[in-house]
Design a protein around this motif. Sequence first.
Motif, PDB file in Angstrom:
ATOM      1  N   LYS A  75       0.839  -1.207   0.000  1.00  0.00           N
ATOM      2  CA  LYS A  75       0.000   0.000   0.000  1.00  0.00           C
ATOM      3  C   LYS A  75       0.870   1.252   0.000  1.00  0.00           C
ATOM      4  CE  LYS A  75      -3.628   2.350   2.621  1.00  0.00           C
ATOM      5  NZ  LYS A  75      -4.486   2.291   3.815  1.00  0.00           N
ATOM      6  N   ARG A  76       1.875   1.287   0.878  1.00  0.00           N
ATOM      7  CA  ARG A  76       2.757   2.454   0.949  1.00  0.00           C
ATOM      8  C   ARG A  76       3.573   2.610  -0.331  1.00  0.00           C
ATOM      9  NH1 ARG A  76      -0.200   3.618   4.713  1.00  0.00           N
ATOM     10  NH2 ARG A  76       0.440   3.636   6.892  1.00  0.00           N
ATOM     11  N   TRP A  78       2.888   1.557  -3.376  1.00  0.00           N
ATOM     12  CA  TRP A  78       1.990   1.967  -4.457  1.00  0.00           C
ATOM     13  C   TRP A  78       1.651   3.456  -4.335  1.00  0.00           C
ATOM     14  CZ3 TRP A  78      -3.902   0.909  -4.373  1.00  0.00           C
ATOM     15  CH2 TRP A  78      -4.493   1.280  -5.572  1.00  0.00           C
ATOM     16  N   ASN A  79       1.370   3.915  -3.129  1.00  0.00           N
ATOM     17  CA  ASN A  79       1.059   5.324  -2.904  1.00  0.00           C
ATOM     18  C   ASN A  79       2.262   6.223  -3.182  1.00  0.00           C
ATOM     19  OD1 ASN A  79      -1.754   6.055  -1.294  1.00  0.00           O
ATOM     20  ND2 ASN A  79      -1.183   3.907  -1.225  1.00  0.00           N
ATOM     21  N   ASP A  82       2.654   6.444  -6.975  1.00  0.00           N
ATOM     22  CA  ASP A  82       1.690   7.363  -7.579  1.00  0.00           C
ATOM     23  C   ASP A  82       1.990   8.819  -7.229  1.00  0.00           C
ATOM     24  OD1 ASP A  82       0.333   5.425  -8.934  1.00  0.00           O
ATOM     25  OD2 ASP A  82      -1.465   5.478  -7.694  1.00  0.00           O
ATOM     26  N   ARG A  94      -6.183   8.448  -0.220  1.00  0.00           N
ATOM     27  CA  ARG A  94      -4.742   8.227  -0.191  1.00  0.00           C
ATOM     28  C   ARG A  94      -4.109   8.999   0.956  1.00  0.00           C
ATOM     29  NH1 ARG A  94      -2.346   6.000  -4.994  1.00  0.00           N
ATOM     30  NH2 ARG A  94      -3.958   4.648  -5.768  1.00  0.00           N
ATOM     31  N   LYS A  97      -0.269  12.115  -0.597  1.00  0.00           N
ATOM     32  CA  LYS A  97      -0.871  12.934  -1.653  1.00  0.00           C
ATOM     33  C   LYS A  97       0.148  13.542  -2.608  1.00  0.00           C
ATOM     34  CE  LYS A  97      -5.182  13.000   0.041  1.00  0.00           C
ATOM     35  NZ  LYS A  97      -6.225  12.250  -0.566  1.00  0.00           N
TER      36      LYS A  97
END
Length: 169
Positions: A75-76, A78-79, A82, A94, A97
Amino acid sequence: MSPDEADRFLDDVVHPTVDEFLHDDRNISDLRRAKLACIVVASLVDYIFEERLREGCGKVEDLRRKLAERCIGYKRVWNICDATKHMRLKRGSREIKNISQIQSSAPLLATEAGVVLAAEDGTSLTAEPCVVVVLPNGDEERVDHHVKKALEYLIAMMGARPEEPLMDV
């Protein structure tokens, strides 16, 4: 099973990029290498989806969401990926940001009671420099730990036996 594009991407791109970030003490606090490691680990999911899961599995975005629910490291990563690729993330909930939340840091050393340790001259002692992600509540989490966890999880998923559904790893 012969190597597919996911295996080749893992061997040719992911492992060398992650190794550069994790295994050279000078690079563990390098923002660029941390972000690149997150990008290639997150991109591995595209290869896994295209090579092994595409038929009957919906969209790659569905796989990403499911992985993020099951593995905080992914999760981290991937964030961070992005946030690095896009100027500002406005969609969804999210926690990361924008790239200003990914920072080099030398965390203060403290006792379990929260007392900051100091040298004889009174200067605060710090841990080795590293890259952290700063969450909205102010907590800092080490990016190298998330990269390791995410990659371990994805490699385990890739090694699932053919009769095991990869989405359920």
